[in-house]
Enzyme design. Sequence first.
Site, mmCIF file in Angstrom:
data_model
loop_
_atom_site.group_PDB
_atom_site.id
_atom_site.type_symbol
_atom_site.label_atom_id
_atom_site.label_comp_id
_atom_site.label_asym_id
_atom_site.label_seq_id
_atom_site.Cartn_x
_atom_site.Cartn_y
_atom_site.Cartn_z
ATOM 1 N N LYS A 1 -2.177 11.595 -9.708
ATOM 2 C CA LYS A 1 -3.580 11.821 -10.066
ATOM 3 C C LYS A 1 -4.019 13.295 -9.932
ATOM 4 O O LYS A 1 -3.766 14.064 -10.841
ATOM 5 C CB LYS A 1 -4.464 10.838 -9.318
ATOM 6 C CG LYS A 1 -4.070 9.387 -9.718
ATOM 7 C CD LYS A 1 -5.016 8.284 -9.322
ATOM 8 C CE LYS A 1 -4.592 6.995 -10.017
ATOM 9 N NZ LYS A 1 -4.000 5.992 -9.171
ATOM 10 N N ASP B 1 1.272 6.672 0.610
ATOM 11 C CA ASP B 1 0.994 6.754 -0.816
ATOM 12 C C ASP B 1 -0.344 7.469 -0.968
ATOM 13 O O ASP B 1 -1.408 6.858 -0.863
ATOM 14 C CB ASP B 1 0.955 5.352 -1.432
ATOM 15 C CG ASP B 1 0.650 5.401 -2.925
ATOM 16 O OD1 ASP B 1 0.281 6.483 -3.426
ATOM 17 O OD2 ASP B 1 0.776 4.354 -3.593
ATOM 18 N N TYR C 1 -2.321 -0.759 -3.696
ATOM 19 C CA TYR C 1 -1.617 -0.689 -4.980
ATOM 20 C C TYR C 1 -0.693 0.512 -4.972
ATOM 21 O O TYR C 1 -1.091 1.594 -4.538
ATOM 22 C CB TYR C 1 -2.639 -0.556 -6.126
ATOM 23 C CG TYR C 1 -2.010 -0.424 -7.497
ATOM 24 C CD1 TYR C 1 -1.338 -1.493 -8.090
ATOM 25 C CD2 TYR C 1 -2.090 0.778 -8.209
ATOM 26 C CE1 TYR C 1 -0.775 -1.369 -9.352
ATOM 27 C CE2 TYR C 1 -1.521 0.907 -9.475
ATOM 28 C CZ TYR C 1 -0.863 -0.169 -10.041
ATOM 29 O OH TYR C 1 -0.297 -0.038 -11.289
HETATM 30 C C1 LIG Z 1 -2.723 5.069 -9.456
HETATM 31 C C2 LIG Z 1 -1.905 4.751 -8.267
HETATM 32 C C3 LIG Z 1 -0.507 4.633 -8.329
HETATM 33 C C4 LIG Z 1 0.242 4.594 -9.630
HETATM 34 O O1 LIG Z 1 0.151 5.763 -10.342
HETATM 35 P P1 LIG Z 1 0.416 5.732 -11.929
HETATM 36 O O2 LIG Z 1 0.404 7.175 -12.293
HETATM 37 O O3 LIG Z 1 -0.687 4.925 -12.522
HETATM 38 O O4 LIG Z 1 1.748 5.105 -12.130
HETATM 39 C C5 LIG Z 1 0.188 4.502 -7.152
HETATM 40 N N1 LIG Z 1 -0.439 4.465 -5.965
HETATM 41 C C6 LIG Z 1 -1.769 4.561 -5.864
HETATM 42 C C7 LIG Z 1 -2.405 4.557 -4.525
HETATM 43 C C8 LIG Z 1 -2.550 4.672 -7.009
HETATM 44 O O5 LIG Z 1 -3.887 4.689 -6.910
#
Ligand SMILES: *Cc1c(COP(=O)(O)O)cnc(C)c1O
Length: 438
Positions: free
Chosen positions: A269, A241, A146
Amino acid sequence: MRTGTRSKKLFQRAQRYLVGGVNSPVRSFRGVGKDYPMFISRAKGSKIYDVDGNQYVDYVCSWGASILGSAYPAVVKRVKAATARGLSYGAATAQECDLAERIQKSMPSLELLRLVSSGTEATMSAVRVARAYTRKNKIIKFDGCYHGHADTFLVRGGSGLATFSLADSAGVPNSTASETLVAKFNDLGSVSGLLSKNKDQIAAVIVEPVAGNMGVVPPESDFLSGLRRFCDESEVLLIFDEVITGFRVARGGAQELYNLKPDLTCLGKVIGGGMNMAAYGGRKDIMEFVSPLGPVYQAGTLAGNPLAVASGIATLDALTKNAYSKLENRSKELEEGLVGTANEAGINLVTQRVGSMIGIFFFNSKDGREMPKIRSYDDVKDFCSKEQYAKFFGEMLDQRIYLAPSAFETTFVSLAHSESDVSKTIRAAEKTFQQMKK
Ligand SMILES: *Cc1c(COP(=O)(O)O)cnc(C)c1O
């Protein structure tokens, strides 16, 4: 049973104003078959409290952001001090430098970086930069990873041998979906296949170096280094990511843990410690493509917001070396406790863990198969039971243990989780497994 009169009432009210009563779909608890979610009144340390006065041990931790636990005193103090100096200026500050410097020191591959407000913005922008730099349009992502909700990423692979991609959300144009190719995690062959079929068209490969959005799926030993090699050979940029893994699996993220250097990295995060903070960055010659130095436009009214920056700095400052060994030990205790208890109860529970990220899977043993290692999203879909997880979630919630309200998410351990939190959790699991056997 949980007592949720106020939550239930609030959910009815919320549905009059907010789409589905929530501001992010997973919060509705629909994924675990609940009629209404709990509404939160506050959180402190490892505990979260609902409006009905129930206290839960929190393993969601704001989806991994609250690595220190909630309302960590040094973070609260720094954010409070920042509020008195104004909530937002939309202009440059010294504190942005302080945060960026800390990030770069821990993750040297981010030679230049840009602060943004969400992980979605970070990944979306990183891909834009990669496309501009390479002058190519297609990207490769992995099934089950994701990367936020930008159109580019809401794409899944066609089934079977199909070589085309499909939009995974209404509203994503097929023309956009067709620029995103979907490979299989931990399967280098699927990547080299896409690379050779789309020669000179791929701008970037984007990957969660430890997949954390299909449960937890660690990379196999040569997977990430293989991606690095393929990208180098094909003039394709490698984007990690690390929105979950950055400052989580190690201070320097997965790139430190596996000793690899991506071209671009996305963070989120943990670097906001619970506030709206994210970043993307990487090689200087690539990041120099971003405005005002280069032709790639990307901006944000609240980017580098002073309160979010204050929270980020205080969070990173609390993440000492000692913190990571503490996280490791606590997480190991929890994992071993859960697995041991499940084994005793004859429940087919399997965990996969990297540091304080724990994936909990219930093996769907309908045809007497052996549970394999979960290596990809195909395995998750094939072998793991959402229904069992939903039962587990519900029973644990009744015993005041709050796990992710959706199967195939990460269970997060924070520095605030104590030994007694873990033993309480394992006791609750013991009861839960007895219930699940019925
Ligand atoms: C949470 C998440 C995102 C998106 O971040 P948001 O702040 O919710 O837009 C992107 N990549 C990964 C791996 C994530 O877990």
